[in-house]
Design an enzyme around this catalytic site. Structure first.
Site, PDB file in Angstrom:
ATOM      1  N   GLN A   1       5.264   3.505  -8.414  1.00  0.00           N
ATOM      2  CA  GLN A   1       4.336   2.370  -8.462  1.00  0.00           C
ATOM      3  C   GLN A   1       5.052   1.133  -9.011  1.00  0.00           C
ATOM      4  O   GLN A   1       5.650   1.181 -10.084  1.00  0.00           O
ATOM      5  CB  GLN A   1       3.122   2.745  -9.340  1.00  0.00           C
ATOM      6  CG  GLN A   1       2.062   1.671  -9.413  1.00  0.00           C
ATOM      7  CD  GLN A   1       1.394   1.391  -8.063  1.00  0.00           C
ATOM      8  OE1 GLN A   1       1.059   2.315  -7.311  1.00  0.00           O
ATOM      9  NE2 GLN A   1       1.209   0.122  -7.741  1.00  0.00           N
TER      10      GLN A   1
ATOM     11  N   LYS B   1      -5.064   6.050  -5.294  1.00  0.00           N
ATOM     12  CA  LYS B   1      -4.195   6.810  -4.384  1.00  0.00           C
ATOM     13  C   LYS B   1      -4.425   8.310  -4.580  1.00  0.00           C
ATOM     14  O   LYS B   1      -4.498   9.071  -3.616  1.00  0.00           O
ATOM     15  CB  LYS B   1      -2.721   6.459  -4.642  1.00  0.00           C
ATOM     16  CG  LYS B   1      -2.344   5.093  -4.081  1.00  0.00           C
ATOM     17  CD  LYS B   1      -0.985   4.603  -4.582  1.00  0.00           C
ATOM     18  CE  LYS B   1      -0.783   3.149  -4.157  1.00  0.00           C
ATOM     19  NZ  LYS B   1       0.415   2.529  -4.702  1.00  0.00           N
TER      20      LYS B   1
ATOM     21  N   ASP C   1       6.826   4.911   0.752  1.00  0.00           N
ATOM     22  CA  ASP C   1       6.560   3.463   0.710  1.00  0.00           C
ATOM     23  C   ASP C   1       7.447   2.708   1.695  1.00  0.00           C
ATOM     24  O   ASP C   1       7.239   1.518   1.931  1.00  0.00           O
ATOM     25  CB  ASP C   1       6.812   2.918  -0.706  1.00  0.00           C
ATOM     26  CG  ASP C   1       5.522   2.664  -1.460  1.00  0.00           C
ATOM     27  OD1 ASP C   1       4.476   2.489  -0.793  1.00  0.00           O
ATOM     28  OD2 ASP C   1       5.559   2.628  -2.699  1.00  0.00           O
TER      29      ASP C   1
END
Ligand code: NDP
Length: 281
Positions: A93, A49, A116
């Site tokens: 994460q 990422k 997200d």
């Protein structure tokens, strides 16, 4: 011959547009990525990422916290990032270590920085058809279908898997795109029969060989989200390889949904910074 829906190709076209939008705007989006512990797969995802961000002109800052970080400490960090005006987007994460309640952490992210798309506010907004931050995997899938001009309206979209990060948001997005939508899961009876009625079959189970060739009727598009290892240790999806051959189009594993998930994060990061990327293919 089945068409291969090449996620790397579509993702690189999206990255190009993201780079352009950032360069034209003069604003550099900043993304905070939080990793707790030393899960090897998570470390690789976070590294990738950061690399994607760098390639597109997004300033990504990774916070690596030890495995035994308390939930309180983590929530404190997320709150401070949420209140920091120089940070546009926040990503935690997953999975988090077992002693930390993921929902408590996610709810500390300001919805307008939730790249997200996992906060309750953004999940509920999506049910209402407001797609500000779409979870990256289903968002990437819909962009891949748009890129390859796979028709969605009025078609039967069968989604196998009902997780919060893939199956459920995928179903919401498919519905708002006017597909006739069916969700299957581990208690579904006659999975094969339902799959056989699909025009678009999206499998996200993590069960290799679950989708058999006889589940696929001609002209079906297969989106294989699954990431599994075959008997030789090679990455493979949920579908038997012969199932792909029966389809009109399919996403390979690797090289299908994975790169699109990463590209969607970039789109969400620029959205969080108030920029717009036009994906007019
Ligand atoms: P989860 O384990 O959270 O969910 C799996 C889903 O599959 C559940 O809803 C489960 O049903 C269903 N399922 C399991 N077995 C069967 C079965 N025999 N028949 C029908 N349904 C079944 O997984 P995720 O959604 O997080 O991920 C799914 C897969 O996608 C994994 O392989 C993951 O690695 C991959 N993935 C890939 C991404 C990418 O970018 N390429 C991103 C995210 C995930 P039930 O609810 O009844 O238990």
């Amino acid at each position: 011959m089945s068409l291969i829906l090449d996620g790397n190709h579509a993702a690189s076209a999206i990255k190009h547009k993201v780079r352009e939008a950032i360069a034209e705007s003069g604003t550099q989006p900043r993304l905070a990525v939080v990793l707790v512990g030393h899960d090897p797969a998570s470390k690789i995802y976070v590294r990738n990422k950061a690399k994607d961000c760098e390639q597109c002109g997004i300033d990504s800052v990774t916070y690596v916290l030890p495995e035994d970080t308390s939930e309180e400490k983590l929530v404190e960090l997320i709150r401070s990032l949420s209140n920091d005006d120089s940070v546009h987007g926040i990503l935690v994460q997953l999975p988090l270590p077992k002693h930390i309640n993921k929902d408590h952490v996610i709810s500390a992210i300001k919805p307008e920085k939730d790249v997200d798309g996992f906060t309750k506010a953004n999940t509920m907004a999506m049910l209402d058809g407001k797609f500000r931050f779409v979870p990256c995997t289903p968002g990437g899938i819909i962009e891949l279908m748009r890129f390859y001009k796979i028709p969605i309206v009025g078609r039967h979209c069968v989604i196998v898997g009902r997780s919060d990060i893939v199956g459920k948001p995928m179903a919401t997005i498919a519905l708002w795109n006017n597909a006739t939508t069916t969700i299957c899961h581990s208690h579904t009876r006659n999975l094969g029969g339902i799959c056989k009625s699909a025009d678009i079959l999206i499998s996200a189970t993590g069960r290799k060989n679950l989708i058999k060739p006889e589940f696929i009727k001609p002209n079906t598009t297969i989106i294989d989200v699954g990431m599994n290892r075959d008997k030789d240790g090679k990455l493979c999806g949920d579908c038997n390889p012969e199932a792909y051959e029966r389809s009109s189009a399919y996403t390979p594993v690797p090289g299908g949904v994975g790169p699109m998930t990463r590209a969607m994060l970039l789109l969400n990061a620029v959205t969080a910074a108030g920029l717009k990327v036009r994906l007019d293919w």
